[in-house]
Scaffold this motif. Structure first.
Motif, PDB file in Angstrom:
ATOM      1  N   ALA A 165       0.894  -1.011   0.048  1.00  0.00           N
ATOM      2  CA  ALA A 165      -0.052   0.123   0.127  1.00  0.00           C
ATOM      3  C   ALA A 165       0.863   1.309  -0.144  1.00  0.00           C
ATOM      4  O   ALA A 165       0.240   2.401  -0.070  1.00  0.00           O
ATOM      5  CB  ALA A 165      -1.035   0.083   1.097  1.00  0.00           C
ATOM      6  N   HIS A 166       2.069   1.055   0.088  1.00  0.00           N
ATOM      7  CA  HIS A 166       2.969   2.306   0.115  1.00  0.00           C
ATOM      8  C   HIS A 166       2.978   3.232   1.221  1.00  0.00           C
ATOM      9  O   HIS A 166       2.678   4.287   1.342  1.00  0.00           O
ATOM     10  CB  HIS A 166       3.211   2.892  -1.246  1.00  0.00           C
ATOM     11  CG  HIS A 166       3.653   2.197  -2.218  1.00  0.00           C
ATOM     12  ND1 HIS A 166       4.981   2.438  -2.682  1.00  0.00           N
ATOM     13  CD2 HIS A 166       2.792   1.691  -3.420  1.00  0.00           C
ATOM     14  CE1 HIS A 166       5.113   1.506  -3.807  1.00  0.00           C
ATOM     15  NE2 HIS A 166       3.635   1.120  -4.256  1.00  0.00           N
ATOM     16  N   ALA A 167       2.568   2.487   2.364  1.00  0.00           N
ATOM     17  CA  ALA A 167       2.165   3.562   3.745  1.00  0.00           C
ATOM     18  C   ALA A 167       3.010   4.296   3.974  1.00  0.00           C
ATOM     19  O   ALA A 167       4.546   3.978   4.023  1.00  0.00           O
ATOM     20  CB  ALA A 167       1.854   2.229   4.824  1.00  0.00           C
ATOM     21  N   GLY A 168       2.724   5.515   4.217  1.00  0.00           N
ATOM     22  CA  GLY A 168       3.465   6.573   4.632  1.00  0.00           C
ATOM     23  C   GLY A 168       4.320   6.354   5.911  1.00  0.00           C
ATOM     24  O   GLY A 168       5.293   6.971   6.175  1.00  0.00           O
ATOM     25  N   SER A 169       3.620   5.597   6.702  1.00  0.00           N
ATOM     26  CA  SER A 169       4.435   5.150   8.025  1.00  0.00           C
ATOM     27  C   SER A 169       5.788   4.553   7.830  1.00  0.00           C
ATOM     28  O   SER A 169       6.836   4.492   8.631  1.00  0.00           O
ATOM     29  CB  SER A 169       3.537   4.371   8.949  1.00  0.00           C
ATOM     30  OG  SER A 169       3.018   3.202   8.499  1.00  0.00           O
ATOM     31  N   LEU A 170       6.033   3.791   6.719  1.00  0.00           N
ATOM     32  CA  LEU A 170       7.185   3.201   6.568  1.00  0.00           C
ATOM     33  C   LEU A 170       8.501   3.978   6.364  1.00  0.00           C
ATOM     34  O   LEU A 170       9.602   3.650   6.174  1.00  0.00           O
ATOM     35  CB  LEU A 170       7.114   2.046   5.185  1.00  0.00           C
ATOM     36  CG  LEU A 170       6.071   0.913   5.558  1.00  0.00           C
ATOM     37  CD1 LEU A 170       5.788   0.102   4.136  1.00  0.00           C
ATOM     38  CD2 LEU A 170       6.306   0.111   6.597  1.00  0.00           C
ATOM     39  N   ASN A 171       8.158   5.235   5.813  1.00  0.00           N
ATOM     40  CA  ASN A 171       9.255   5.885   5.557  1.00  0.00           C
ATOM     41  C   ASN A 171       9.405   6.711   6.838  1.00  0.00           C
ATOM     42  O   ASN A 171      10.752   7.644   6.611  1.00  0.00           O
ATOM     43  CB  ASN A 171       8.913   7.103   4.526  1.00  0.00           C
ATOM     44  CG  ASN A 171       8.722   6.364   3.095  1.00  0.00           C
ATOM     45  OD1 ASN A 171       9.563   5.561   2.677  1.00  0.00           O
ATOM     46  ND2 ASN A 171       7.606   6.512   2.448  1.00  0.00           N
ATOM     47  N   ARG A 172       8.711   6.776   7.729  1.00  0.00           N
ATOM     48  CA  ARG A 172       9.222   7.424   9.055  1.00  0.00           C
ATOM     49  C   ARG A 172      10.290   6.817   9.777  1.00  0.00           C
ATOM     50  O   ARG A 172      10.297   5.612   9.941  1.00  0.00           O
ATOM     51  CB  ARG A 172       8.266   7.581  10.195  1.00  0.00           C
ATOM     52  CG  ARG A 172       6.906   8.512   9.115  1.00  0.00           C
ATOM     53  CD  ARG A 172       5.864   8.809  10.503  1.00  0.00           C
ATOM     54  NE  ARG A 172       4.625   9.216   9.630  1.00  0.00           N
ATOM     55  CZ  ARG A 172       3.348   8.576   9.793  1.00  0.00           C
ATOM     56  NH1 ARG A 172       3.490   7.733  10.638  1.00  0.00           N
ATOM     57  NH2 ARG A 172       2.517   8.964   9.050  1.00  0.00           N
TER      58      ARG A 172
END
Length: 281
Positions: free
Chosen positions: A245-252
Motif C-alpha cells: 500500500a506504500h504506507a507513509g508510516s514506512l518512511n518514518r
C-alpha cells in the motif's frame, strides 16, 4: 575482568591471569554461568567430572579453588578472606560486579539498547549495541562446549547476541542509515528469525527496493512453512500489507515495539555480602 564470550580469559589491571588446567578453568566458567549465585560442592563435583568423580574429588576441588584465589587476588595478604571467589554454603560463588564479567555485562547492555530503540534514541541504542557486541571474541563457553552445564548458558547468550545484531540494525534504520548488507548476512544465517526478515524488508523498502522487500517476506513465508509448518507472524504480515500500500508510516524513522528479553535475561547477580556466606576452607 573475566571473559567467557570467546576463550576463557581473566585480567587484573590489564595483565592476563593464568587460570591453570582445564578442570581448574572450568571452576571459573561454572561460577560465571551461575550468574553470581552459589554453586554447591556437590554440583561442582558432578559437573566437573561428568557424574563420575574420583574418590578425592572434593579435595581436588578445594585445591582448584585455592589456586584460583591466589591467581585472581595475587596481592591479598596471607590468611585474609578471599573477596572474589568466596565460600558460601554449601559451596562457592563469584562476588563481582556485572561490569567485571562479560557474560553478566552483555545482557544489561542489550536490555538498555532495546529500551533506547523503543524510545527512539537511535544514537544511544547504536552505541550500546556496538559496545555489547564488541565483548564477543568467539562462541560463548566454547572451551566447555561438551559440558552439559555450559550448554544452556551458551544458548541463551547466543540468542541474546542475535537480538543485539537486530537491535543494532534497527538503531541504524532509526537513524536513517543503511543496514541492508548486515541484515542480508544475518538473515542468510538465521532465516527463521522473523524480526530479522522484517528489518531487512523495511531496509530494502526505504532504499527504494520494494520488489526485494516483498521477495524477502515471500521467501520467509516459504521457509517458515517448510521448516516449521507455520505462517509468518503479524509483524511480517502487516509490513507486507503496508509495503503493497506504500504506507507513509514506512518512511518514518520510528522505532518498533521493544523486544522482550524476559525469557533470555541473565540470572540476577547475588548481592555482595549476601546471606549464607561461610568462612573459607
Amino acid at each position: 575482568m573475566l571473559r567467557v564470550l570467546g576463550p576463557l580469559q581473566a585480567e587484573i589491571n590489564g595483565r592476563a591471569v593464568d587460570l591453570g588446567t582445564s578442570r581448574q578453568r572450568a571452576v571459573v566458567a561454572r561460577l560465571v554461568a551461575a550468574g553470581g549465585h552459589v554453586v554447591s560442592t556437590d554440583r561442582f563435583i558432578d559437573d566437573l567430572w561428568r557424574g563420575q568423580p574420583p574418590p578425592k574429588a572434593l579435595a581436588a576441588l578445594q585445591v582448584y579453588v585455592s589456586n584460583l584465589r591466589r591467581a585472581l587476588e595475587p596481592d591479598r595478604p596471607p590468611r585474609t578472606p578471599a573477596t572474589m571467589l568466596v565460600s558460601a554454603a554449601p559451596g562457592y560463588r563469584l562476588r563481582l560486579e556485572p561490569e567485571q564479567v562479560d557474560a553478566w555485562a552483555f545482557p544489561r547492555l542489550i536490555d538498555s539498547a532495546v529500551g533506547a530503540v523503543a524510545s527512539g534514541d537511535g544514537t544511544r541504542a547504536l552505541d550500546l549495541a556496538d559496545r555489547a557486541l564488541a565483548l564477543w571474541q568467539g562462541p560463548a563457553y566454547a572451551e566447555f562446549a561438551d559440558d552439559e552445564w555450559a550448554e544452556p548458558e551458551a544458548t541463551r547468550l547466543e540468542e541474546l547476541r542475535l537480538v543485539a545484531v537486530e537491535c543494532r540494525a534497527e538503531a541504524r534504520l532509526t537513524l536513517g542509515r543503511n543496514a541492508e548488507i548486515e541484515l542480508e548476512q544475518h538473515v542468510r544465517a538465521h532465516p527463521l528469525r522473523e524480526n530479522a526478515v522484517r528489518l531487512l524488508a523495511l531496509a530494502y523498502y526505504r532504499a527504494g527496493r520494494q520488489a526485494d522487500a516483498l521477495a524477502a517476506i515471500r521467501k520467509a513465508r516459504e521457509t517458515l512453512a517448510d521448516e516449521l509448518g507455520v505462517d509468518p507472524g503479524p509483524a511480517l504480515r502487516v509490513l507486507e500489507t503496508d509495503i503493497l500500500a506504500h504506507a507513509g508510516s514506512l518512511n518514518r524513522q520510528e522505532p518498533s515495539a521493544p523486544v522482550s528479553l524476559t525469557t533470555i535475561r541473565a540470572p540476577e547477580r547475588a548481592g555482595a555480602g549476601g546471606a549464607g556466606e561461610a568462612g573459607e576452607r
